[in-house]
Write a protein that holds these residues in place. Structure first.
Motif, PDB file in Angstrom:
ATOM      1  N   PHE A   1       0.799  -1.218   0.000  1.00 16.37           N
ATOM      2  CA  PHE A   1       0.000   0.000   0.000  1.00 16.37           C
ATOM      3  C   PHE A   1       0.835   1.272   0.000  1.00 16.37           C
ATOM      4  N   VAL A   2       2.114   1.162  -0.360  1.00 16.76           N
ATOM      5  CA  VAL A   2       2.966   2.346  -0.459  1.00 16.76           C
ATOM      6  C   VAL A   2       2.455   3.222  -1.608  1.00 16.76           C
ATOM      7  N   GLY A   3       2.273   4.481  -1.337  1.00 12.05           N
ATOM      8  CA  GLY A   3       1.794   5.419  -2.356  1.00 12.05           C
ATOM      9  C   GLY A   3       0.291   5.479  -2.507  1.00 12.05           C
ATOM     10  N   VAL A   4      -0.437   4.634  -1.781  1.00 14.50           N
ATOM     11  CA  VAL A   4      -1.900   4.633  -1.846  1.00 14.50           C
ATOM     12  C   VAL A   4      -2.420   5.661  -0.841  1.00 14.50           C
TER      13      VAL A   4
ATOM     14  N   ASP B   1      -7.695   7.229  -2.771  1.00 15.11           N
ATOM     15  CA  ASP B   1      -7.613   6.032  -3.624  1.00 15.11           C
ATOM     16  C   ASP B   1      -8.433   4.898  -3.027  1.00 15.11           C
ATOM     17  N   VAL B   2      -8.314   4.742  -1.712  1.00 14.41           N
ATOM     18  CA  VAL B   2      -9.076   3.696  -1.009  1.00 14.41           C
ATOM     19  C   VAL B   2     -10.570   3.976  -1.137  1.00 14.41           C
ATOM     20  N   PHE B   3     -10.945   5.231  -0.957  1.00 12.68           N
ATOM     21  CA  PHE B   3     -12.360   5.611  -1.070  1.00 12.68           C
ATOM     22  C   PHE B   3     -12.898   5.326  -2.472  1.00 12.68           C
TER      23      PHE B   3
ATOM     24  N   ARG C   1      -3.528   3.025  -8.811  1.00 13.88           N
ATOM     25  CA  ARG C   1      -3.363   3.822 -10.027  1.00 13.88           C
ATOM     26  C   ARG C   1      -2.175   4.772  -9.961  1.00 13.88           C
ATOM     27  N   ARG C   2      -1.797   5.217  -8.786  1.00 10.65           N
ATOM     28  CA  ARG C   2      -0.652   6.130  -8.663  1.00 10.65           C
ATOM     29  C   ARG C   2       0.684   5.405  -8.798  1.00 10.65           C
ATOM     30  N   ARG C   3       0.701   4.102  -8.585  1.00 11.88           N
ATOM     31  CA  ARG C   3       1.941   3.342  -8.665  1.00 11.88           C
ATOM     32  C   ARG C   3       2.244   2.874 -10.075  1.00 11.88           C
ATOM     33  N   ASN C   4       1.245   2.340 -10.764  1.00  8.50           N
ATOM     34  CA  ASN C   4       1.474   1.835 -12.118  1.00  8.50           C
ATOM     35  C   ASN C   4       0.139   1.772 -12.856  1.00  8.50           C
TER      36      ASN C   4
END
Length: 176
Positions: A5-8, A12-14, A61-64
């Protein structure tokens, strides 16, 4: 330490939770449907987890973002192959619009345009065997996707320093 969950972020969770909840409700409605006016080929409880496999990846989505598109497309393809005609548009199109916005907001360079193209592909998968909407609405949904993408691009450009977006436009120490 767990890096899953790094960067989440909380947002994003919502977003992932809301899109997944909409998908769960829609798939339960498919399972309970008696077929009045809408073709439903499957009433399996597996509709829910397979569709959730399409909505949950937006969490990362922010990671890849390209990996998110790939996993979402694969899950939707499996959903179509296994369950055939059901209603997917009510949850799948909001997911596609969120992905389109993310492509505009989070991507740079050629990946921004690729995200828009992939969004139309996701929309086509959602609508391919959709009993409520069908592929006939794809031009309209693609237009909505372009608007969502454009808003993302506009917000990214507004929040990104000029030197990051177009360093050639910044002249340090120029005499005029």
């Amino acid at each position: 330490m767990n890096t899953l969950f790094v960067g989440v972020r909380r947002g994003d969770v919502f977003l992932a939770a809301v899109l997944t909840a909409i998908g769960v409700v829609l798939m339960i409605e498919n399972m309970r449907s008696t077929g009045h006016g809408v073709r439903i080929d499957s009433h399996s409880w597996l509709l829910v987890p397979v569709f959730a496999a399409a909505t949950l990846p937006i969490l990362w989505r922010r990671r890849n973002l390209l990996a998110v598109y790939a996993v979402t497309a694969a899950a939707l393809a499996v959903h179509i192959a296994v369950f055939d005609w059901v209603v997917r548009c009510g949850a799948g199109l909001p997911l596609a619009f969120a992905l389109s916005y993310a492509a505009g907001r989070l991507s740079i360079g050629w990946q921004t345009a690729l995200g828009l193209i992939l969004t139309v592909g996701i929309q086509a998968l959602v609508l391919a065997k959709d009993s409520a909407a069908g592929l006939g609405v794809l031009p309209v949904t693609a237009g909505i996707g372009v608007v969502c993408w454009g808003v993302g691009v506009w917000l990214r450009r507004r929040s990104t320093p000029l030197t990051t977006v177009a360093p050639e436009l910044v002249t340090v120490g120029s005499r005029g």
